[in-house]
Design a protein around this motif. Structure first.
Motif, PDB file in Angstrom:
ATOM      1  N   VAL A   5      -0.141   2.300 -12.502  1.00 26.89           N
ATOM      2  CA  VAL A   5      -0.879   1.045 -12.609  1.00 26.89           C
ATOM      3  C   VAL A   5      -2.298   1.396 -13.022  1.00 26.89           C
ATOM      4  O   VAL A   5      -2.942   2.240 -12.400  1.00 26.89           O
ATOM      5  CB  VAL A   5      -0.894   0.294 -11.256  1.00 26.89           C
ATOM      6  N   VAL A   6      -2.772   0.754 -14.091  1.00 23.79           N
ATOM      7  CA  VAL A   6      -4.149   0.930 -14.539  1.00 23.79           C
ATOM      8  C   VAL A   6      -4.805  -0.441 -14.507  1.00 23.79           C
ATOM      9  O   VAL A   6      -4.354  -1.362 -15.179  1.00 23.79           O
ATOM     10  CB  VAL A   6      -4.226   1.518 -15.967  1.00 23.79           C
ATOM     11  N   ALA A   7      -5.836  -0.559 -13.698  1.00 19.36           N
ATOM     12  CA  ALA A   7      -6.522  -1.842 -13.554  1.00 19.36           C
ATOM     13  C   ALA A   7      -7.964  -1.700 -14.035  1.00 19.36           C
ATOM     14  O   ALA A   7      -8.634  -0.716 -13.716  1.00 19.36           O
ATOM     15  CB  ALA A   7      -6.500  -2.303 -12.104  1.00 19.36           C
ATOM     16  N   HIS A   8      -8.408  -2.670 -14.800  1.00 19.39           N
ATOM     17  CA  HIS A   8      -9.796  -2.756 -15.238  1.00 19.39           C
ATOM     18  C   HIS A   8     -10.412  -3.963 -14.547  1.00 19.39           C
ATOM     19  O   HIS A   8      -9.909  -5.084 -14.689  1.00 19.39           O
ATOM     20  CB  HIS A   8      -9.870  -2.945 -16.765  1.00 19.39           C
ATOM     21  N   THR A  32      -2.513   6.856   2.110  1.00 19.31           N
ATOM     22  CA  THR A  32      -1.632   7.170   3.233  1.00 19.31           C
ATOM     23  C   THR A  32      -0.251   6.517   3.093  1.00 19.31           C
ATOM     24  O   THR A  32       0.634   6.781   3.902  1.00 19.31           O
ATOM     25  CB  THR A  32      -2.250   6.724   4.576  1.00 19.31           C
ATOM     26  N   GLU A  33      -0.072   5.670   2.078  1.00 18.89           N
ATOM     27  CA  GLU A  33       1.218   5.004   1.879  1.00 18.89           C
ATOM     28  C   GLU A  33       2.268   6.027   1.442  1.00 18.89           C
ATOM     29  O   GLU A  33       1.975   6.891   0.612  1.00 18.89           O
ATOM     30  CB  GLU A  33       1.094   3.905   0.823  1.00 18.89           C
ATOM     31  N   PRO A  34       3.497   5.916   1.963  1.00 18.37           N
ATOM     32  CA  PRO A  34       4.530   6.910   1.637  1.00 18.37           C
ATOM     33  C   PRO A  34       4.827   7.064   0.148  1.00 18.37           C
ATOM     34  O   PRO A  34       5.071   8.171  -0.317  1.00 18.37           O
ATOM     35  CB  PRO A  34       5.769   6.398   2.373  1.00 18.37           C
ATOM     36  N   ALA A  35       4.808   5.978  -0.614  1.00 19.79           N
ATOM     37  CA  ALA A  35       5.177   6.045  -2.031  1.00 19.79           C
ATOM     38  C   ALA A  35       3.990   6.297  -2.959  1.00 19.79           C
ATOM     39  O   ALA A  35       4.177   6.469  -4.159  1.00 19.79           O
ATOM     40  CB  ALA A  35       5.872   4.752  -2.456  1.00 19.79           C
ATOM     41  N   ASN A  36       2.780   6.366  -2.409  1.00 15.05           N
ATOM     42  CA  ASN A  36       1.604   6.584  -3.258  1.00 15.05           C
ATOM     43  C   ASN A  36       1.463   8.051  -3.609  1.00 15.05           C
ATOM     44  O   ASN A  36       1.482   8.916  -2.737  1.00 15.05           O
ATOM     45  CB  ASN A  36       0.332   6.079  -2.584  1.00 15.05           C
ATOM     46  N   GLU A  64       5.245  -2.379  -5.032  1.00  9.99           N
ATOM     47  CA  GLU A  64       5.453  -3.657  -4.351  1.00  9.99           C
ATOM     48  C   GLU A  64       5.141  -3.524  -2.857  1.00  9.99           C
ATOM     49  O   GLU A  64       4.549  -4.427  -2.260  1.00  9.99           O
ATOM     50  CB  GLU A  64       6.881  -4.163  -4.573  1.00  9.99           C
ATOM     51  N   ALA A  65       5.507  -2.401  -2.269  1.00 11.95           N
ATOM     52  CA  ALA A  65       5.177  -2.162  -0.859  1.00 11.95           C
ATOM     53  C   ALA A  65       3.661  -2.077  -0.685  1.00 11.95           C
ATOM     54  O   ALA A  65       3.116  -2.585   0.305  1.00 11.95           O
ATOM     55  CB  ALA A  65       5.847  -0.878  -0.375  1.00 11.95           C
ATOM     56  N   HIS A  66       2.977  -1.470  -1.647  1.00 10.27           N
ATOM     57  CA  HIS A  66       1.514  -1.396  -1.613  1.00 10.27           C
ATOM     58  C   HIS A  66       0.910  -2.803  -1.594  1.00 10.27           C
ATOM     59  O   HIS A  66       0.020  -3.103  -0.807  1.00 10.27           O
ATOM     60  CB  HIS A  66       1.022  -0.605  -2.823  1.00 10.27           C
ATOM     61  N   LYS A  67       1.415  -3.668  -2.453  1.00 15.26           N
ATOM     62  CA  LYS A  67       0.887  -5.039  -2.517  1.00 15.26           C
ATOM     63  C   LYS A  67       1.155  -5.829  -1.239  1.00 15.26           C
ATOM     64  O   LYS A  67       0.442  -6.786  -0.953  1.00 15.26           O
ATOM     65  CB  LYS A  67       1.468  -5.779  -3.726  1.00 15.26           C
ATOM     66  N   ALA A  68       2.162  -5.421  -0.477  1.00 21.20           N
ATOM     67  CA  ALA A  68       2.486  -6.103   0.776  1.00 21.20           C
ATOM     68  C   ALA A  68       1.705  -5.546   1.971  1.00 21.20           C
ATOM     69  O   ALA A  68       1.769  -6.116   3.058  1.00 21.20           O
ATOM     70  CB  ALA A  68       3.987  -5.992   1.044  1.00 21.20           C
ATOM     71  N   GLU A  73      -4.191  -6.873   1.029  1.00 17.19           N
ATOM     72  CA  GLU A  73      -4.594  -8.275   1.215  1.00 17.19           C
ATOM     73  C   GLU A  73      -6.076  -8.370   1.588  1.00 17.19           C
ATOM     74  O   GLU A  73      -6.830  -9.160   1.004  1.00 17.19           O
ATOM     75  CB  GLU A  73      -3.731  -8.929   2.308  1.00 17.19           C
ATOM     76  N   GLU A  74      -6.495  -7.548   2.540  1.00 17.58           N
ATOM     77  CA  GLU A  74      -7.866  -7.626   3.037  1.00 17.58           C
ATOM     78  C   GLU A  74      -8.899  -7.121   2.012  1.00 17.58           C
ATOM     79  O   GLU A  74      -9.884  -7.801   1.740  1.00 17.58           O
ATOM     80  CB  GLU A  74      -7.998  -6.831   4.344  1.00 17.58           C
ATOM     81  N   GLN A  75      -8.671  -5.944   1.475  1.00 11.11           N
ATOM     82  CA  GLN A  75      -9.679  -5.329   0.603  1.00 11.11           C
ATOM     83  C   GLN A  75      -9.619  -5.832  -0.846  1.00 11.11           C
ATOM     84  O   GLN A  75     -10.664  -6.048  -1.459  1.00 11.11           O
ATOM     85  CB  GLN A  75      -9.538  -3.797   0.614  1.00 11.11           C
ATOM     86  N   ILE A  76      -8.425  -6.004  -1.372  1.00  6.77           N
ATOM     87  CA  ILE A  76      -8.304  -6.382  -2.785  1.00  6.77           C
ATOM     88  C   ILE A  76      -8.250  -7.899  -2.955  1.00  6.77           C
ATOM     89  O   ILE A  76      -9.097  -8.488  -3.637  1.00  6.77           O
ATOM     90  CB  ILE A  76      -7.076  -5.697  -3.421  1.00  6.77           C
ATOM     91  N   VAL A  77      -7.263  -8.533  -2.348  1.00  2.00           N
ATOM     92  CA  VAL A  77      -7.065  -9.977  -2.561  1.00  2.00           C
ATOM     93  C   VAL A  77      -8.232 -10.803  -2.022  1.00  2.00           C
ATOM     94  O   VAL A  77      -8.743 -11.682  -2.713  1.00  2.00           O
ATOM     95  CB  VAL A  77      -5.725 -10.437  -1.952  1.00  2.00           C
TER      96      VAL A  77
END
Length: 95
Positions: A5-8, A32-36, A64-68, A73-77
Motif C-alpha cells: 500500500v502506497v499512500a500520499h 506489531t500486527e502479525p501480517a505487517n 484488511e485486518a490492519h484497517k479493522a 480508527e483512532e490515529q488514521i480515520v
C-alpha cells in the motif's frame, strides 16, 4: 505473496505536526500486527504538509485486518484523515 500500500497524504502546513505525530503512533502500533512486514512514514521533500506512506502486508487480508485495528480508527480515520487536503492510495501485489 506480499501486498503493498502506497499512500500520499497532504495537509495544511499548520496541521503538519499533528499529522506527523499521529502517523508515527500508527507506525509503532502497525509494526506489531502479525501480517505487517513493513510500515514506513516519509515527509515529502520540498512539500510542506506532504507525507508518503509505504506499507507491506503478507496479503490483502492482512491489510484488511490492519484497517479493522483500533489504532487505525483512532490515529488514521479520526485524527489524520480529517486534517488532510489530499489523499491518494495505490494497492499492489508482488509478482
Amino acid at each position: 505473496m506480499a501486498y503493498a500500500v502506497v499512500a500520499h497524504y497532504r495537509c495544511a502546513p499548520a496541521d503538519e505536526a499533528a499529522v506527523r505525530a499521529a502517523l508515527l503512533r500508527a507506525r509503532q502500533a502497525t509494526r506489531t500486527e502479525p501480517a505487517n512486514q513493513l510500515y514506513e512514514v516519509h515527509a515529502v521533500v520540498d512539500e510542506p504538509g506532504g507525507f508518503l506512506l509505504y506499507e507491506r502486508y503478507d496479503d490483502a487480508a492482512g491489510f484488511e485486518a490492519h484497517k479493522a485495528a483500533p489504532h487505525f480508527e483512532e490515529q488514521i480515520v479520526k485524527t489524520v484523515w480529517p486534517l488532510l487536503t489530499e489523499r491518494s492510495v495505490t494497492f499492489a501485489e508482488a509478482l
